[in-house]
Design an enzyme around this catalytic site. Structure first.
Site, mmCIF file in Angstrom:
data_model
loop_
_atom_site.group_PDB
_atom_site.id
_atom_site.type_symbol
_atom_site.label_atom_id
_atom_site.label_comp_id
_atom_site.label_asym_id
_atom_site.label_seq_id
_atom_site.Cartn_x
_atom_site.Cartn_y
_atom_site.Cartn_z
ATOM 1 N N PHE A 36 53.407 50.163 32.810
ATOM 2 C CA PHE A 36 53.325 51.543 32.323
ATOM 3 C C PHE A 36 52.091 51.712 31.433
ATOM 4 C CE2 PHE A 36 54.403 54.734 29.020
ATOM 5 C CZ PHE A 36 54.385 55.851 29.844
ATOM 6 N N GLN A 37 51.315 52.731 31.707
ATOM 7 C CA GLN A 37 50.076 53.045 30.987
ATOM 8 C C GLN A 37 49.082 51.890 30.989
ATOM 9 O OE1 GLN A 37 51.065 54.966 27.172
ATOM 10 N NE2 GLN A 37 51.043 56.925 28.260
ATOM 11 N N MET A 62 23.943 78.332 34.111
ATOM 12 C CA MET A 62 22.854 77.577 34.734
ATOM 13 C C MET A 62 23.084 77.432 36.234
ATOM 14 S SD MET A 62 19.943 76.303 34.196
ATOM 15 C CE MET A 62 19.458 75.561 32.643
ATOM 16 N N LYS A 67 48.485 44.602 23.385
ATOM 17 C CA LYS A 67 49.414 44.783 22.265
ATOM 18 C C LYS A 67 49.778 43.452 21.595
ATOM 19 C CE LYS A 67 53.522 47.271 20.843
ATOM 20 N NZ LYS A 67 54.674 48.072 21.234
ATOM 21 N N GLU A 117 41.306 62.559 23.879
ATOM 22 C CA GLU A 117 40.518 61.329 23.702
ATOM 23 C C GLU A 117 39.043 61.538 24.050
ATOM 24 O OE1 GLU A 117 43.450 61.354 25.283
ATOM 25 O OE2 GLU A 117 44.739 59.795 24.417
#
Lengths: 558, 167
Positions: A110-111, A469, A160, A48
């Site tokens: 959940f999630q 760097m 949802k 993602e």
């Protein structure tokens, strides 16, 4: 009668979206199911974070709003680095996330994650939708907010049950009505007149131009202004490309890794025309010693940037394009301030950027070869670190929106996915990602994305087996104690091959150009593993907190 | 460094207060006092924030507040003639007898109201500027303050001037 998901997809199409970068998951299934039916293009990324960077790269290269899509919880959280990157560089992105059903909100379902809460400090605005009747309006507002004023990312979180909810009669709004959001585009006439007067009176003026010039598509106007007034222009990292690299008035980049002549010019200037910049500490060094003798005119669309880090004599709030146009309309052509231009020419001649040419494979040489081969007709994306600074210093950019890099947040792993996004914005141009061996490994899984879709992104890895760097800082400021910055050798070509991508390992100067040509000639993605001089540094360098004319690897101005 | 009273006129939407306060905390500003409530216009709220800082810092925080999409207007009331009030409820130990009488006397002087009488305690309600409430609290400490709650400051411009009419 339509579902929230259907309204979402149709709203995106109405906003002119042609591609989404995303990753599916449980609660976005209704949206993905709707995408399955639609003509909207969706690119499946491998992470993602890469989806957010790809949307950002698309936005920077095209000037349009980039869109990414992720599921709730971990999916949404993985977008955060990409959203923060876009926020710091003022890039218009709309991030859409799924959320658990409203009935479970706040239940640690959940999630579930409170993504609007998490992203509040790194978005221009965000929404948690609770009613499917709001979908069309919120999408309209989100694109408007992301793309206007000072651009920035906007997140829409969609539970949802909102995406599955049914709306009887859908109205797609044509306009938005936001009382608290009224960006000022037109600069104040009196302030502009005052600025013009000050410029005419100046002996040693310098234009300091930044990302704001590019995001308002004001490069042509800026060039016009510089030419009419014969004022030298230095650009920030974000402003590179707003004036051609080889233009006689171009001083290159200023600041920590800026050119000596840009930093000298700023320090000696008596007038600084700051356009679309924010006086970042990587640019100013010690702020009190930045342009210490100059009157400052600051043009910016965000009033909060004016006077934030440095006191300004003439503030002009407005869109840079509109303000410069207004200036051009009433400004008189002034002759070159001969002595100033001469002095700058002298500095450019006597203090050029340089590196050791002893036949060993050095990164500056690779970027120079790339520049000569591509002649500015390409999009160059970078990762973050030495690779980024060498590219900024040594590639001759000709046009705006052809240089794409994470300036504000300095996000390692940004370049490769951003390059994927840039390709979809400008499929007509070759896209090169200049990477370090450290950075590329932060989103290396996207080799899967480019391989599966034959996306012709060329990855040039400047491989020094260090986090270069950081190692440079350790060398200069920590007595060469290389604490955890050495990376074991990696055969990147073999990794590329495993994904089904072609690649080539390059160990000598003679092989650089053939490798770049091979990459360019290849129809698909291509990996170049350049084994560069291990302890090469980026110079000049202003140590943090010093004045910008106090450069390591620099000289006293002559 | 002096206290500035900011009137922040916002859309009355979920999460607005957290946007506003979050902005203060992440930019390192300390909120001295905060009060929120609905106002004359339906669908909007007014937040009164007292913040301590030099003028430049306060100007920066006002500009940042103005950038929030749900913020309609931000006004610094500090340089204007204004009325400022806060309300406090103070539960003080008050055994029957001389102490109780003395507390009631103090309340009268401060124009505080006694809104609850218990067997061993009194609850005082007082409105006024911060200094007055501080003074009352200090006086009551000798009796033992069991609980004290303050609303935070609210402010309004004097005369017919409104925050809508300020520039």
């Amino acid at each position: 009668m339509k579902t929230g998901a259907k309204i979402l997809v149709e709203s995106l199409q109405r906003e002119g979206v042609d591609i989404l970068f995303g990753y599916p998951g449980g609660v976005v299934l209704p949206i993905y199911d709707e995408l399955y039916n639609s003509t909207l293009k969706h690119l499946l990324m491998r992470h993602e974070q890469a989806a957010a960077h790809a949307a950002d790269g698309y936005a920077r290269a095209s000037g349009k709003v980039g869109v990414c899509l992720a599921t709730s919880g971990p999916g949404a959280c993985n977008l955060v680095t990409g959203i923060a990157t876009a926020y710091m560089d003022s890039v218009p992105v709309v991030a859409i996330t799924g959320q658990v059903p409203t009935s479970l909100l706040g239940n640690d379902a959940f999630q579930e994650s409170d993504i609007t809460g998490i992203t509040m400090p790194v978005t221009k605005h965000n929404y948690l939708l609770k009613d499917c009747r709001d979908v069309a309006r919120v999408v309209k507002e989100a694109f408007f907010i992301a793309g206007t004023g000072r651009p920035g990312p906007v997140l829409i979180d969609i539970p949802k049950d909102v995406s599955t909810g049914i709306v009887e009669k859908v109205e797609y709004p044509e306009t938005v009505n936001l009382r608290g959001y009224n960006p000022t585009y037109k600069g104040h006439k009196r302030q502009i007149d005052k600025a013009i007067e000050m410029i005419a009176a100046a002996e040693r003026p310098v234009i300091y131009a930044g990302g704001g010039v590019i995001s308002s598509n004001a490069s042509a106007e800026l060039l016009g202004l510089a030419n009419v007034l014969t004022i030298p222009v230095t650009t920030t990292l974000m402003g590179i490309g707003c004036i051609p690299g080889d233009h006689p008035l171009n001083l290159g980049m200023l600041g920590m890794h800026g050119t000596e002549y840009a930093n000298f010019a700023i320090t000696e200037s008596d007038l600084l025309l700051a356009i679309g910049v924010r006086f970042d500490d990587r640019v100013t060094g010690k702020a009190e010693k930045f342009a210490p003798n100059a009157k400052i005119i600051h043009i910016d669309i965000d009033p909060a940037e004016i006077g934030k880090n440095k006191r300004v004599d003439v503030p002009i709030v407005g869109d840079t394009k509109s303000v410069i146009k207004d200036m051009l309309a009433s400004i008189k052509k002034t002759g070159a301030k001969d002595s100033w231009i001469k002095r700058i020419k002298h500095w450019k001649q006597h203090h050029p950027l340089k590196y050791k040419k002893d036949g060993r494979l050095r990164p500056q040489f690779i970027i120079q070869q790339m520049s000569e081969l591509l002649k500015g007709d390409a999009i160059i994306v970078s990762e973050v670190g030495q690779n980024q600074m060498w590219t900024a210093q040594w590639y001759n950019f000709k046009n705006p929106r052809t240089w794409i890099t994470s300036g504000g947040l300095g996000t390692m792993g940004y370049g490769f996915p951003a390059a994927i996004g840039a390709h979809f914005a400008r499929p007509d141009l070759p896209v090169f990602d200049v990477a370090g061996d450290g950075s590329i490994q932060m989103n290396i899984q996207e080799m899967g994305t480019v391989a599966a879709n034959n996306i012709p992104v060329k990855i040039a890895i400047l491989n020094n087996m260090y986090l270069g760097m950081v190692r440079q800082w350790q060398e200069l400021f920590y007595d060469r104690r290389y604490s955890f910055t050495e990376l074991p050798p990696v055969e990147f070509v073999k990794i590329a091959n495993a994904y089904g991508i072609e690649g080539i390992k390059v160990e000598s100067c003679d092989d650089v150009l053939p490798a770049l040509r091979a990459a360019l000639d290849c129809n698909g993605p291509f990996v170049m593993d350049f084994r560069i001089e291990r302890e090469e540094n980026v110079f000049p360098m202003v140590p943090a907190g010093a004045a910008i004319n106090e450069m390591i690897g620099g000289h006293e101005p002559t | 460094m002096k206290p500035h009273t900011l009137a922040v006129f916002v859309e009355n939407k979920a999460g607005v207060l957290s946007r506003v306060t979050g902005l203060f905390s992440r930019r390192g500003f300390n909120i001295e006092s905060l009060a929120v409530g609905t106002c004359e216009e339906p669908g909007t709220s007014r937040i009164t924030i007292v913040v301590i800082g030099d003028d430049e810092k306060v100007e920066q925080v006002m500009k940042q507040l103005n950038k929030l999409i749900d913020v309609i207007k931000v006004t610094d009331l500090t340089e204007n003639e204004r009325v400022e009030r806060e309300l406090a409820l103070i539960k003080v130990n008050a055994e029957p007898g001389a102490g109780r009488a003395e507390i009631m006397q103090i309340a009268q002087i401060f124009r505080a109201q006694i809104v609850d009488v218990g067997a061993k305690s009194l609850i005082l309600q007082v409105t006024g500027d911060t200094g007055k409430i501080d003074a009352l609290e200090k006086l009551l400490r000798q009796f033992g303050v069991k609980e004290l709650v303050r609303t935070g400051r609210i402010g309004i411009l004097r005369g017919s001037k409104t925050i809508a009419s300020t520039k």
